[in-house]
Write a protein that holds these residues in place. Sequence first.
Motif, PDB file in Angstrom:
ATOM      1  N   ALA A 132      -4.028  -6.495  -9.798  1.00  0.00           N
ATOM      2  CA  ALA A 132      -3.794  -6.507  -8.354  1.00  0.00           C
ATOM      3  C   ALA A 132      -5.031  -5.987  -7.636  1.00  0.00           C
ATOM      4  CB  ALA A 132      -2.593  -5.640  -8.021  1.00  0.00           C
ATOM      5  N   ARG A 133      -5.240  -6.478  -6.439  1.00  0.00           N
ATOM      6  CA  ARG A 133      -6.329  -5.969  -5.594  1.00  0.00           C
ATOM      7  C   ARG A 133      -5.713  -5.001  -4.589  1.00  0.00           C
ATOM      8  NH1 ARG A 133     -11.303  -7.271  -4.815  1.00  0.00           N
ATOM      9  NH2 ARG A 133     -11.151  -9.322  -5.787  1.00  0.00           N
ATOM     10  N   ILE A 134      -6.345  -3.844  -4.413  1.00  0.00           N
ATOM     11  CA  ILE A 134      -5.839  -2.843  -3.465  1.00  0.00           C
ATOM     12  C   ILE A 134      -6.305  -3.245  -2.062  1.00  0.00           C
ATOM     13  CG2 ILE A 134      -5.897  -0.419  -2.799  1.00  0.00           C
ATOM     14  CD1 ILE A 134      -6.353   0.149  -5.828  1.00  0.00           C
ATOM     15  N   LEU A 135      -5.321  -3.452  -1.191  1.00  0.00           N
ATOM     16  CA  LEU A 135      -5.611  -3.883   0.181  1.00  0.00           C
ATOM     17  C   LEU A 135      -5.672  -2.714   1.153  1.00  0.00           C
ATOM     18  CD1 LEU A 135      -3.168  -6.928   0.226  1.00  0.00           C
ATOM     19  CD2 LEU A 135      -5.612  -6.920  -0.302  1.00  0.00           C
ATOM     20  N   ALA A 136      -4.880  -1.682   0.893  1.00  0.00           N
ATOM     21  CA  ALA A 136      -4.847  -0.507   1.770  1.00  0.00           C
ATOM     22  C   ALA A 136      -4.193   0.636   1.011  1.00  0.00           C
ATOM     23  CB  ALA A 136      -4.063  -0.811   3.041  1.00  0.00           C
ATOM     24  N   VAL A 137      -4.346   1.834   1.543  1.00  0.00           N
ATOM     25  CA  VAL A 137      -3.699   3.012   0.987  1.00  0.00           C
ATOM     26  C   VAL A 137      -2.913   3.655   2.121  1.00  0.00           C
ATOM     27  CG1 VAL A 137      -4.026   5.245  -0.124  1.00  0.00           C
ATOM     28  CG2 VAL A 137      -5.563   3.353  -0.663  1.00  0.00           C
ATOM     29  N   GLU A 138      -1.608   3.824   1.918  1.00  0.00           N
ATOM     30  CA  GLU A 138      -0.738   4.472   2.904  1.00  0.00           C
ATOM     31  C   GLU A 138      -0.121   5.692   2.253  1.00  0.00           C
ATOM     32  OE1 GLU A 138       2.006   1.451   4.098  1.00  0.00           O
ATOM     33  OE2 GLU A 138       0.481   0.380   5.277  1.00  0.00           O
ATOM     34  N   GLY A 139      -0.708   6.840   2.517  1.00  0.00           N
ATOM     35  CA  GLY A 139      -0.239   8.073   1.873  1.00  0.00           C
ATOM     36  C   GLY A 139      -0.525   8.012   0.395  1.00  0.00           C
ATOM     37  N   ASP A 140       0.514   8.111  -0.428  1.00  0.00           N
ATOM     38  CA  ASP A 140       0.363   8.027  -1.881  1.00  0.00           C
ATOM     39  C   ASP A 140       0.746   6.655  -2.412  1.00  0.00           C
ATOM     40  OD1 ASP A 140      -0.514  10.598  -2.082  1.00  0.00           O
ATOM     41  OD2 ASP A 140       1.462  11.446  -2.478  1.00  0.00           O
ATOM     42  N   THR A 141       0.814   5.673  -1.546  1.00  0.00           N
ATOM     43  CA  THR A 141       1.216   4.330  -1.957  1.00  0.00           C
ATOM     44  C   THR A 141       0.073   3.354  -1.752  1.00  0.00           C
ATOM     45  OG1 THR A 141       3.487   4.824  -1.308  1.00  0.00           O
ATOM     46  CG2 THR A 141       2.919   2.508  -1.571  1.00  0.00           C
TER      47      THR A 141
END
Length: 153
Positions: A132-141
């Motif tokens: 998977a490609r990481i698109l964003a980080v929201e807190g710990d997710t």
Amino acid sequence: MEQEGIDPQWVWLLAGACLACAELFLPRRFLGWVGLAALAVGGVILAIFVPVSVQFLLFAFFLALSLGTAIWLRRRNSVLPAPVAAPPPRVRRTVGRRALVVEAIVDGAGRVELDDRIWAARGPYMVQGAEARILAVEGDTMVVGPAGRSRRR
């Protein structure tokens, strides 16, 4: 023959006080300014005699002055939206990287592994072992999307 009735200055002062008190019970941020204008007219005609026609002109002047002040104060004290803080450097370095899906992403939730750590992930359906490609980080997710090819472990 003596004129009977209430003096005009008391009418203006009473009307101003009533409007100012009404502001306490009906907080619309308007009646208080009208009451302030009426109190100002009452104060002027307490000091000097002014004909009724001039009293209404004074009221219009003080009303415009008080409402102008209200508008100026509102603009001056308006809350501007807080500037959006830049993400921390660790997050900036993480976005765009590839992670391994270690728990299938079903109904938008799953887990991915990045740098020997397991993270909660949100995204479209992805099978375990997919990259998977990481698109964003929201807190710990991590918010992820498909990276294009699958990798097995």
